[in-house]
Write an enzyme that holds these catalytic residues in place. Structure first.
Site, mmCIF file in Angstrom:
data_model
loop_
_atom_site.group_PDB
_atom_site.id
_atom_site.type_symbol
_atom_site.label_atom_id
_atom_site.label_comp_id
_atom_site.label_asym_id
_atom_site.label_seq_id
_atom_site.Cartn_x
_atom_site.Cartn_y
_atom_site.Cartn_z
ATOM 1 N N TYR A 278 0.835 -1.208 0.000
ATOM 2 C CA TYR A 278 0.000 0.000 0.000
ATOM 3 C C TYR A 278 0.867 1.254 0.000
ATOM 4 C CZ TYR A 278 -2.964 3.723 1.868
ATOM 5 O OH TYR A 278 -3.599 4.929 2.075
ATOM 6 N N LYS B 41 1.257 4.137 -2.982
ATOM 7 C CA LYS B 41 0.934 5.549 -2.714
ATOM 8 C C LYS B 41 2.148 6.434 -2.980
ATOM 9 C CE LYS B 41 -2.332 7.180 -1.288
ATOM 10 N NZ LYS B 41 -3.460 7.810 -2.041
#
Length: 282
Positions: free
Chosen positions: A119, A123
């Site tokens: 994740y 990002k």
């Protein structure tokens, strides 16, 4: 008009319906198709764009990194490139997960990044793509988002408290719980500011105050909700998850207040209202 991607998320839901905002959901803009997102910007020609869309299933991202990369990395990159081409300011919401979470000092905007999992990596890729586009932009890193919409820690604690009077909660991860409506207010202010002053382009931090551990946040939730649940502190090692969480999610938000006049929101003050909203609609 300000164009918003991600109407179904926590921040997107807080932006939907505001004056001068056009919100696009999955039906109008498929985040797995970056060029469709770029085409939406070309079609609407807004005065500013806010990307509140993201793949946020932190643990699931470990086995779906390609999907997360498309939504968190490629899509904002495509949006930022067409926004730059058209001279439209672009505001992108990012996360504390781009940092390794070491130490105890609040992360500065220019601190070394080092995501611990998929994740965070996706990002960070989105941040890099937005910067590389070369247009007027603001990247707003935030943390521990909660609201009366979607899935989040606040709603999980309230749900568990309906059947349990004792919970074990991680105490050694520290950060700033941030109400989604406050993030929505912030990105609107930032978008308008960039329209009039492109020199404000850059990366900023925005999280709730005071910083707290998950266990103490849970205690505050139960106190505000009037629910007799005791919370036992445990270390992160006692609650293993597929994705490793940052131990230190504190962020220095002073540059955001200096540039835009936006102070860190007091999550303790907003908690009772948010709890009331959740319990009345559940």
């Amino acid at each position: 008009m300000i164009l918003v991607f991600g109407s179904s998320g926590q921040v997107g839901a807080s932006l939907a319906g505001r004056d001068g905002v056009l919100s696009l959901g999955r039906a109008e803009a498929d985040l797995t198709d970056p060029e469709a997102c770029a085409a939406a910007i070309r079609a609407h020609r807004p005065r500013a764009v806010i990307n509140a869309a993201a793949y946020t299933a932190v643990d699931k991202a470990e086995s779906e990194e390609n999907l997360a990369a498309a939504i968190n990395g490629a899509a904002p990159g495509a949006m930022a490139r067409v926004a730059a081409e058209l001279g439209i300011p672009f505001v992108h919401i990012s996360t504390d997960y781009v940092f390794p979470g070491s130490g105890t000092a609040p992360h500065q905007v220019n601190d070394r990044t080092g995501p611990l999992g998929a994740y965070g990596r996706t990002k960070l890729a989105g941040e890099e793509a937005v910067r590389a586009a070369g247009g007027v932009h603001a990247i707003l890193r935030t943390s521990w988002v909660y609201s009366d919409h979607g899935a989040n820690f606040l709603k999980t604690m309230l749900r568990l408290s309906e059947t349990r009077d004792h919970l074990t909660v991680v105490a050694d991860q520290i950060g700033g719980p941030t109400p989604a409506p406050a993030i929505a207010d912030a990105v609107m202010i930032i978008a308008e500011a960039l329209v009039t002053d492109p020199s404000l382009s850059g990366t900023y931090h925005f999280s709730g105050a005071p910083d707290v551990g998950w266990a103490d946040f849970a205690r505050a939730i139960f106190a505000a909700a009037g629910r007799p649940v005791t919370v036992e502190d445990i270390p992160s090692s006692a609650y293993p998850t597929p994705a490793q969480r940052p131990g230190n999610s504190r962020m220095d938000c002073s540059a955001t207040e200096t540039a835009f006049g936006i102070a860190r929101p007091d999550w303790q003050a907003t908690l009772p209202h948010m709890i009331k909203s959740i319990t009345e609609t559940s």
